[in-house]
Scaffold this motif. Structure first.
Motif, PDB file in Angstrom:
ATOM      1  N   TYR A 175       0.836  -1.210   0.000  1.00 59.31           N
ATOM      2  CA  TYR A 175       0.000   0.000   0.000  1.00 59.31           C
ATOM      3  C   TYR A 175       0.873   1.264   0.000  1.00 59.31           C
ATOM      4  CZ  TYR A 175      -3.145   3.613   1.766  1.00 59.31           C
ATOM      5  OH  TYR A 175      -3.845   4.783   1.934  1.00 59.31           O
ATOM      6  N   ILE A 176       1.928   1.270   0.822  1.00 61.24           N
ATOM      7  CA  ILE A 176       2.855   2.416   0.864  1.00 61.24           C
ATOM      8  C   ILE A 176       3.533   2.587  -0.488  1.00 61.24           C
ATOM      9  CG2 ILE A 176       4.965   3.325   1.925  1.00 61.24           C
ATOM     10  CD1 ILE A 176       4.150   1.739   4.470  1.00 61.24           C
ATOM     11  N   HIS A 177       3.943   1.467  -1.093  1.00 61.85           N
ATOM     12  CA  HIS A 177       4.590   1.515  -2.410  1.00 61.85           C
ATOM     13  C   HIS A 177       3.662   2.131  -3.459  1.00 61.85           C
ATOM     14  CE1 HIS A 177       6.738   0.285  -6.024  1.00 61.85           C
ATOM     15  NE2 HIS A 177       5.622  -0.333  -6.437  1.00 61.85           N
ATOM     16  N   LYS A 178       2.375   1.758  -3.404  1.00 66.79           N
ATOM     17  CA  LYS A 178       1.431   2.266  -4.403  1.00 66.79           C
ATOM     18  C   LYS A 178       1.139   3.753  -4.240  1.00 66.79           C
ATOM     19  CE  LYS A 178      -0.901  -2.129  -5.368  1.00 66.79           C
ATOM     20  NZ  LYS A 178      -2.163  -2.903  -5.291  1.00 66.79           N
ATOM     21  N   LYS A 179       1.507   4.318  -3.095  1.00 64.29           N
ATOM     22  CA  LYS A 179       1.332   5.756  -2.869  1.00 64.29           C
ATOM     23  C   LYS A 179       2.640   6.523  -3.118  1.00 64.29           C
ATOM     24  CE  LYS A 179      -2.971   5.628  -1.342  1.00 64.29           C
ATOM     25  NZ  LYS A 179      -4.070   6.362  -2.007  1.00 64.29           N
ATOM     26  N   SER A 180       3.674   5.830  -3.588  1.00 63.89           N
ATOM     27  CA  SER A 180       4.998   6.435  -3.713  1.00 63.89           C
ATOM     28  C   SER A 180       5.271   6.922  -5.127  1.00 63.89           C
ATOM     29  CB  SER A 180       6.068   5.414  -3.309  1.00 63.89           C
ATOM     30  OG  SER A 180       6.185   4.409  -4.313  1.00 63.89           O
ATOM     31  N   LEU A 181       6.451   7.495  -5.304  1.00 62.11           N
ATOM     32  CA  LEU A 181       6.866   8.007  -6.613  1.00 62.11           C
ATOM     33  C   LEU A 181       6.995   6.887  -7.639  1.00 62.11           C
ATOM     34  CD1 LEU A 181       7.833  10.645  -8.039  1.00 62.11           C
ATOM     35  CD2 LEU A 181      10.159   9.997  -7.409  1.00 62.11           C
ATOM     36  N   PHE A 182       7.339   5.685  -7.177  1.00 60.29           N
ATOM     37  CA  PHE A 182       7.520   4.543  -8.074  1.00 60.29           C
ATOM     38  C   PHE A 182       6.299   3.623  -8.056  1.00 60.29           C
ATOM     39  CE2 PHE A 182      12.165   5.240  -6.892  1.00 60.29           C
ATOM     40  CZ  PHE A 182      12.456   5.896  -8.082  1.00 60.29           C
ATOM     41  N   SER A 183       5.124   4.190  -7.878  1.00 60.96           N
ATOM     42  CA  SER A 183       3.903   3.390  -7.710  1.00 60.96           C
ATOM     43  C   SER A 183       3.595   2.500  -8.918  1.00 60.96           C
ATOM     44  CB  SER A 183       2.712   4.311  -7.437  1.00 60.96           C
ATOM     45  OG  SER A 183       2.540   5.228  -8.512  1.00 60.96           O
TER      46      SER A 183
END
Length: 380
Positions: A175-183
């Motif tokens: 979930y954190i990854h999907k909200k990041s710059l590299f989502s």
């Protein structure tokens, strides 16, 4: 553009143009021992001419330790300015904390591994992604996977959880990854699981039905608390003699509660709804314990709660921090005077609002209780 830097003195937060005048003022404002305006100007002039710290110590007639401290602070000021210019997306206060921890090479350490250096200080994964992209660190780096697991652990821990299943932990990391710059980039669930198993802050506690991790810091404290509760409850209870005069105004339920608390050692919880007589029971418990020659102290998690139980019971109460001798500031902050090697001198500890106790302070308190002592918690 002038070389401007942000720092904090003992008086206030200021912006300095990095020149002889402002460096001198910075030194004087911080009131270093035996460093007046003349020596401050001398240090500033030498520092700006790139004189080494050792040479400044030999030239300026003052305590070498003080000179080294001045030079060290100036180095950190420059490093903070460098980081602030390079990473404007990071809060200046956070940069100040990072520089104070990482030291004079903070900038180099951040660009070599922004995830390891910044995530632990509250910097988001997306901000670290931006720095990584600029310096050419790939999104699939091991350091980024570690940061995702640590961020997921922190979020779950902040909800009050003391443990987490592997699936919930990985779901949060994704979930954190999907909200990041590299989502839009692929993230490996399998590699996240491997990273979780190697994280020293996660303790594997169950893998029969579902893999469950405990947060190591909390887990160690809970084990200590468990050990202390077993220690306190396994020692031989001190004899108890009831006093009919003390109990005569109590109803049957209150009498049983008072006797139940006084007749044994270990931990006892006194609970009940409003108006059931919990405060009355506390008064009677104190009177009964004192009648039996036992020393008693009342305490509470907060100053307000301690004042309230003092007023309602008629017995003076302390905060738990004060009871344990925990200082809030200085080099020995959060280190108690009483612990497993130096127990509190009381036979009984009565805690009001015990449901407010956190794991850390409760661990310290149980550590400080001597064998054969009694701990009574009043919970609403």
């Amino acid at each position: 553009m002038p070389n401007r830097l942000h720092t904090s003195t003992k008086k206030s937060s200021i912006i300095l143009d990095f020149n002889e005048s402002t460096i001198s003022r910075f030194i004087c404002d911080n009131k270093y021992t035996n460093i007046g305006i003349v020596k401050a100007r001398q240090i500033a002039k030498l520092y700006l001419s790139n004189t080494s710290d050792e040479d400044i110590c030999s030239i300026v007639k003052a305590d070498n330790n003080v000179i080294h401290q001045v030079c060290q602070n100036l180095h950190l000021i420059q490093e903070k300015q460098k980081c602030m210019s390079a990473f404007p997306e990071i809060n200046p206060d956070i940069i100040g904390t990072i520089v104070s921890v990482l030291g004079e090479k903070a900038y180099e350490k951040i660009i070599s591994d922004p995830y390891r250096c910044c995530c632990g200080f509250g910097v988001s994964i997306s901000v670290c992604d931006g720095i990584s992209k600029t310096v050419g660190i790939p999104y699939y780096s091991e350091s980024r996977y570690k940061a995702l697991i640590k961020k997921a652990s922190a979020i779950i821990k902040n909800t009050g959880s003391t443990c987490v299943t592997i699936n919930d932990l990985i779901d949060m990391a994704i979930y954190i990854h999907k909200k990041s710059l590299f989502s839009k980039k692929y993230i490996s669930r399998e590699f996240l699981e491997i990273t979780a198993f190697t994280d020293p802050e996660l303790e594997l506690i169950d893998r029969d039905k579902d893999v469950v991790f405990a947060f190591s810091e909390i887990f160690e404290k809970e084990k200590t608390i468990t050990h202390n509760l077993i220690r306190l409850s396994s020692t031989k209870p001190i004899s108890y003699i009831p006093n009919k005069n003390i109990l005569e105004s109590c109803d049957k339920g209150q009498s049983e509660a008072i006797s139940g608390c006084c007749v044994s050692n270990g931990i006892r919880i006194l609970t009940g709804g409003p108006g059931t007589g919990k405060t009355t029971c506390i008064k009677k418990i104190v009177q009964t314990l004192k009648y039996n020659g036992r020393s008693v102290v009342l305490c509470a998690p907060t100053g307000r709660a301690a004042a309230r139980i003092t007023e309602s019971s008629g017995y003076s109460a302390k905060t738990i921090h004060k009871l344990l001798g925990i200082k809030l500031r200085g080099s020995d902050a959060n280190i108690p005077d009483y612990d497993s090697t130096c127990h509190l001198p009381y036979d009984a500890i009565i805690i009001d609002e015990s449901s407010m106790l956190g794991t850390g302070i409760f661990c310290m308190l149980t550590d400080a209780l001597k064998d054969n002592s009694l701990q009574i918690g009043r919970a609403h």
